[in-house]
Design a protein around this motif. Sequence first.
Motif, PDB file in Angstrom:
ATOM      1  N   ASN A  99       0.830  -1.204   0.000  1.00 32.37           N
ATOM      2  CA  ASN A  99       0.000   0.000   0.000  1.00 32.37           C
ATOM      3  C   ASN A  99       0.865   1.256   0.000  1.00 32.37           C
ATOM      4  O   ASN A  99       0.510   2.258  -0.633  1.00 32.37           O
ATOM      5  CB  ASN A  99      -0.916   0.016   1.221  1.00 32.37           C
ATOM      6  N   VAL A 100       1.978   1.219   0.725  1.00 32.56           N
ATOM      7  CA  VAL A 100       2.891   2.361   0.744  1.00 32.56           C
ATOM      8  C   VAL A 100       3.407   2.641  -0.664  1.00 32.56           C
ATOM      9  O   VAL A 100       3.433   3.797  -1.117  1.00 32.56           O
ATOM     10  CB  VAL A 100       4.067   2.109   1.707  1.00 32.56           C
ATOM     11  N   ALA A 101       3.813   1.589  -1.366  1.00 36.42           N
ATOM     12  CA  ALA A 101       4.314   1.756  -2.735  1.00 36.42           C
ATOM     13  C   ALA A 101       3.224   2.338  -3.631  1.00 36.42           C
ATOM     14  O   ALA A 101       3.488   3.231  -4.453  1.00 36.42           O
ATOM     15  CB  ALA A 101       4.781   0.411  -3.283  1.00 36.42           C
ATOM     16  N   GLN A 105       3.164   5.985  -5.711  1.00 33.08           N
ATOM     17  CA  GLN A 105       2.901   6.104  -7.146  1.00 33.08           C
ATOM     18  C   GLN A 105       1.698   7.002  -7.417  1.00 33.08           C
ATOM     19  O   GLN A 105       1.695   7.777  -8.376  1.00 33.08           O
ATOM     20  CB  GLN A 105       2.688   4.714  -7.754  1.00 33.08           C
ATOM     21  N   GLY A 106       0.697   6.934  -6.557  1.00 36.02           N
ATOM     22  CA  GLY A 106      -0.442   7.832  -6.712  1.00 36.02           C
ATOM     23  C   GLY A 106      -0.050   9.281  -6.521  1.00 36.02           C
ATOM     24  O   GLY A 106      -0.528  10.165  -7.246  1.00 36.02           O
ATOM     25  N   GLY A 150       8.829   1.743  -4.789  1.00 32.91           N
ATOM     26  CA  GLY A 150       7.606   2.016  -5.518  1.00 32.91           C
ATOM     27  C   GLY A 150       7.694   3.210  -6.447  1.00 32.91           C
ATOM     28  O   GLY A 150       6.990   3.263  -7.463  1.00 32.91           O
ATOM     29  N   ARG A 151       8.523   4.174  -6.125  1.00 33.02           N
ATOM     30  CA  ARG A 151       8.571   5.371  -6.970  1.00 33.02           C
ATOM     31  C   ARG A 151       9.168   5.024  -8.336  1.00 33.02           C
ATOM     32  O   ARG A 151      10.029   4.162  -8.467  1.00 33.02           O
ATOM     33  CB  ARG A 151       9.379   6.480  -6.294  1.00 33.02           C
ATOM     34  N   ARG A 152       8.711   5.753  -9.342  1.00 33.50           N
ATOM     35  CA  ARG A 152       9.235   5.573 -10.697  1.00 33.50           C
ATOM     36  C   ARG A 152      10.126   6.725 -11.115  1.00 33.50           C
ATOM     37  O   ARG A 152      10.997   6.553 -11.957  1.00 33.50           O
ATOM     38  CB  ARG A 152       8.056   5.426 -11.668  1.00 33.50           C
ATOM     39  N   PHE A 156      11.620  11.990  -7.175  1.00 35.45           N
ATOM     40  CA  PHE A 156      10.571  12.080  -6.153  1.00 35.45           C
ATOM     41  C   PHE A 156      11.224  11.860  -4.795  1.00 35.45           C
ATOM     42  O   PHE A 156      11.868  10.839  -4.556  1.00 35.45           O
ATOM     43  CB  PHE A 156       9.488  11.037  -6.405  1.00 35.45           C
ATOM     44  N   LEU A 157      11.064  12.824  -3.885  1.00 34.42           N
ATOM     45  CA  LEU A 157      11.778  12.812  -2.616  1.00 34.42           C
ATOM     46  C   LEU A 157      11.019  11.981  -1.573  1.00 34.42           C
ATOM     47  O   LEU A 157       9.867  12.264  -1.271  1.00 34.42           O
ATOM     48  CB  LEU A 157      11.947  14.245  -2.100  1.00 34.42           C
ATOM     49  N   VAL A 158      11.704  10.971  -1.056  1.00 30.43           N
ATOM     50  CA  VAL A 158      11.141  10.145   0.013  1.00 30.43           C
ATOM     51  C   VAL A 158      11.784  10.570   1.335  1.00 30.43           C
ATOM     52  O   VAL A 158      12.987  10.399   1.538  1.00 30.43           O
ATOM     53  CB  VAL A 158      11.379   8.651  -0.237  1.00 30.43           C
ATOM     54  N   VAL A 159      10.961  11.150   2.194  1.00 33.14           N
ATOM     55  CA  VAL A 159      11.418  11.630   3.495  1.00 33.14           C
ATOM     56  C   VAL A 159      10.922  10.669   4.567  1.00 33.14           C
ATOM     57  O   VAL A 159       9.730  10.355   4.619  1.00 33.14           O
ATOM     58  CB  VAL A 159      10.883  13.051   3.779  1.00 33.14           C
ATOM     59  N   ALA A 160      11.836  10.189   5.395  1.00 29.80           N
ATOM     60  CA  ALA A 160      11.466   9.316   6.506  1.00 29.80           C
ATOM     61  C   ALA A 160      11.209  10.174   7.740  1.00 29.80           C
ATOM     62  O   ALA A 160      12.112  10.865   8.216  1.00 29.80           O
ATOM     63  CB  ALA A 160      12.570   8.309   6.780  1.00 29.80           C
ATOM     64  N   ARG A 161       9.990  10.138   8.224  1.00 29.37           N
ATOM     65  CA  ARG A 161       9.676  10.825   9.476  1.00 29.37           C
ATOM     66  C   ARG A 161       9.748   9.817  10.618  1.00 29.37           C
ATOM     67  O   ARG A 161       9.200   8.711  10.515  1.00 29.37           O
ATOM     68  CB  ARG A 161       8.277  11.436   9.406  1.00 29.37           C
ATOM     69  N   THR A 162      10.419  10.193  11.691  1.00 36.31           N
ATOM     70  CA  THR A 162      10.417   9.358  12.885  1.00 36.31           C
ATOM     71  C   THR A 162       9.855  10.124  14.068  1.00 36.31           C
ATOM     72  O   THR A 162      10.234  11.264  14.333  1.00 36.31           O
ATOM     73  CB  THR A 162      11.818   8.813  13.219  1.00 36.31           C
TER      74      THR A 162
END
Length: 297
Positions: A99-101, A105-106, A150-152, A156-162
């Motif tokens: 679902n995250v992937a 993509q959405g 999942g990103r194509r 596209f920036l993937v930020v990890a929030r903790t």
Amino acid sequence: MLYATTTASDKRRAFREALASGRLLRLPGAFNPLSARLIEAKGFDGVYVSGAVLSADLGLPDIGLTTATEVTTRAGQIARMTNLPALVDADTGFGEPMNVARTVQGLEDAGLAGCHIEDQVNPKRCGHLDGKDVVDDETALRRIRAAVDGRRDPDFLVVARTDARAVVGLDAAIDRARALVDAGADAVFPEALAGPEEFAAFRAALDVPLLANMTEFGKGTLLTAQQLTDLGMNIVIYPVTLLRLAMGAASAGLDEILASGTQAGLLDRMQTRADLYDLLDYPSYSHFDEDVFNFRL
């Protein structure tokens, strides 16, 4: 006119280049598409789409009640109205790793420049509320791996929030952030840090871009842009500021109407018709149809 002229891929590339410059990027939270246009007109670096704001806009508390479809749709409406890159709060990714992937993509398809995925348990809650909890290490890492896989568009920036700081302490939060970077996160968003010393500790421990959350009435200290620059932060978000300002002004205005029976005394606090039409760029629509723009203020 109509929508932004800059493509989503160009926005993402520009966002990456701006991050690489080393300067602090300031991203106020847009509560609707029109406010995103105002953020751009004022000269900010990007637009933030807050999960708390989106929930509030629907009349809901920020406790994980919104859906991936609601977030993607609203974030896309905001992103397409500005030439600035837009970063969105994607909560926990709205499900398991697959679902995250799909969420990522959405969001790519909707024109977002990036998102952050957090390590809270489902259902999540606002990062500045008590009683939150975080998932185990493997679950947190799987979410980030899924987002990256999942990103194509690699821009596209993937930020990890903790949210680990408030749950297990600063040292453990830093350890988790390091692991999230090893899992592929492009940047880290350490939520609800207590003050400048904790930002400095994260900066010393990590060599990826760091995001600072300057939300009002929260657990942290409100730091200036210069202070954040000096601490080595790369992005600052003001997630709920505009919504709070707007709702505060709306509440005061309604009180005035109730008390006086007219809005006449509020005119000097309002955006004028001329300013609104300028922000909406009414004149450009005459390029397609003179009957659309056929008046003078």
